[in-house]
Design a protein around this motif. Structure first.
Motif, mmCIF file in Angstrom:
data_model
loop_
_atom_site.group_PDB
_atom_site.id
_atom_site.type_symbol
_atom_site.label_atom_id
_atom_site.label_comp_id
_atom_site.label_asym_id
_atom_site.label_seq_id
_atom_site.Cartn_x
_atom_site.Cartn_y
_atom_site.Cartn_z
ATOM 1 N N TYR A 143 3.783 -0.379 -5.628
ATOM 2 C CA TYR A 143 4.436 -0.529 -4.334
ATOM 3 C C TYR A 143 3.437 -0.418 -3.193
ATOM 4 O O TYR A 143 2.467 0.324 -3.273
ATOM 5 C CB TYR A 143 5.513 0.546 -4.154
ATOM 6 N N ASP A 178 5.372 0.394 3.968
ATOM 7 C CA ASP A 178 5.110 0.127 5.391
ATOM 8 C C ASP A 178 3.995 -0.901 5.578
ATOM 9 O O ASP A 178 2.984 -0.647 6.238
ATOM 10 C CB ASP A 178 4.768 1.422 6.135
ATOM 11 N N CYS A 204 9.432 0.824 6.748
ATOM 12 C CA CYS A 204 10.403 0.411 5.718
ATOM 13 C C CYS A 204 10.169 -0.984 5.150
ATOM 14 O O CYS A 204 10.891 -1.401 4.248
ATOM 15 C CB CYS A 204 11.840 0.512 6.222
ATOM 16 N N GLU A 205 9.204 -1.724 5.672
ATOM 17 C CA GLU A 205 8.935 -3.055 5.107
ATOM 18 C C GLU A 205 8.038 -2.877 3.893
ATOM 19 O O GLU A 205 6.831 -3.037 3.947
ATOM 20 C CB GLU A 205 8.317 -3.981 6.155
ATOM 21 N N ASP A 206 8.672 -2.524 2.778
ATOM 22 C CA ASP A 206 7.967 -2.211 1.544
ATOM 23 C C ASP A 206 8.002 -3.402 0.592
ATOM 24 O O ASP A 206 9.008 -4.103 0.511
ATOM 25 C CB ASP A 206 8.623 -1.005 0.863
ATOM 26 N N HIS A 207 6.898 -3.604 -0.111
ATOM 27 C CA HIS A 207 6.817 -4.674 -1.095
ATOM 28 C C HIS A 207 6.555 -4.088 -2.468
ATOM 29 O O HIS A 207 5.963 -3.026 -2.600
ATOM 30 C CB HIS A 207 5.699 -5.655 -0.732
ATOM 31 N N LEU A 264 10.234 -8.008 -3.128
ATOM 32 C CA LEU A 264 10.579 -7.013 -2.114
ATOM 33 C C LEU A 264 10.982 -5.724 -2.816
ATOM 34 O O LEU A 264 11.660 -5.754 -3.838
ATOM 35 C CB LEU A 264 11.738 -7.496 -1.244
ATOM 36 N N SER A 322 13.907 -0.744 -0.872
ATOM 37 C CA SER A 322 14.190 -0.163 0.444
ATOM 38 C C SER A 322 13.886 -1.123 1.591
ATOM 39 O O SER A 322 14.043 -0.759 2.754
ATOM 40 C CB SER A 322 13.360 1.114 0.623
ATOM 41 N N HIS A 323 13.447 -2.341 1.298
ATOM 42 C CA HIS A 323 13.140 -3.315 2.349
ATOM 43 C C HIS A 323 14.416 -3.616 3.134
ATOM 44 O O HIS A 323 15.486 -3.743 2.559
ATOM 45 C CB HIS A 323 12.565 -4.597 1.734
ATOM 46 N N TYR A 335 11.065 -11.246 9.121
ATOM 47 C CA TYR A 335 10.189 -10.417 8.290
ATOM 48 C C TYR A 335 9.127 -11.302 7.638
ATOM 49 O O TYR A 335 9.440 -12.369 7.116
ATOM 50 C CB TYR A 335 10.983 -9.695 7.199
ATOM 51 N N VAL A 361 6.426 -11.526 4.629
ATOM 52 C CA VAL A 361 6.074 -10.922 3.347
ATOM 53 C C VAL A 361 4.594 -11.205 3.094
ATOM 54 O O VAL A 361 4.165 -12.359 3.116
ATOM 55 C CB VAL A 361 6.937 -11.486 2.199
#
Length: 189
Positions: free
Chosen positions: A32, A35, A41-44, A58, A61-62, A117, A119
């Protein structure tokens, strides 16, 4: 006949058989990036196969995967001169593949509430493919983010395949980050 209730009770008391792991859990290691680019919170999630191929998805929690979000469209057009859809890979040495850095944008997701958003790749390597299915049916990105709703497939350089996980979080570390995030927001409220 007297043994039937006893047998039923024994079955009910027996521990449940362990769940069969999914294909993703069986063959991929989850990594993961929290941020991404400093955006909260923009987690990949990076699914790494044993053959070093990485599938970019994604994380749970995205914001796009949270309830109430509706994806209007997805675009692999990064700039006027760069489209990830133009990526053409051929041959044993993957000629023609676009090279990506960790922060290279893969696609943009546009939501119906006006949010946008980006990615990112999160991994250095060659872009093998992008998932064109999410262009036609963006909802699969939300319904099945780890399988049919993946963003792209990236092949890291062989020499870098061991070091790509530096700076990424394990499943346990990521869960701790999410729990801390939730407790911090609860404390502020």
């Amino acid at each position: 006949m007297a043994t039937e209730p006893a047998a039923t009770e024994a079955l009910a008391a027996a521990p449940a058989a362990p769940a069969v792991p999914s294909l993703v859990d069986r063959y991929f290691t989850r990594w993961y990036k929290a941020d991404v680019k400093g955006k909260p919170c923009e987690d990949h999630c990076i699914l790494q196969h044993s053959n070093r191929i990485c599938v970019i998805t994604l994380a749970g929690s995205h914001p796009v995967l949270q309830s109430g979000k509706t994806i209007k469209s997805i675009s692999y057009q990064i700039s006027t001169n760069c489209s990830r859809l133009q990526n053409k890979v051929s041959g044993k040495f993957k000629r023609g593949a676009q090279f990506l850095t960790e922060l290279a944008p893969l696609c943009k997701i546009y939501c119906s509430d006006g949010e946008e958003y980006t990615v990112s790749s999160c991994v250095r390597g060659r872009l093998m493919e992008v998932n064109e299915n999410i262009l036609h049916k963006p909802s699969i990105l939300q319904e099945k983010p780890s399988t049919e709703g993946y963003i792209a497939v990236v092949l890291p350089k062989f020499e870098e395949s061991k070091s790509i996980t530096e700076g990424l979080l394990t499943q346990k570390q990521y869960e701790e980050v999410v729990i801390k995030r939730i407790s911090d927001t609860a404390a502020v409220s």
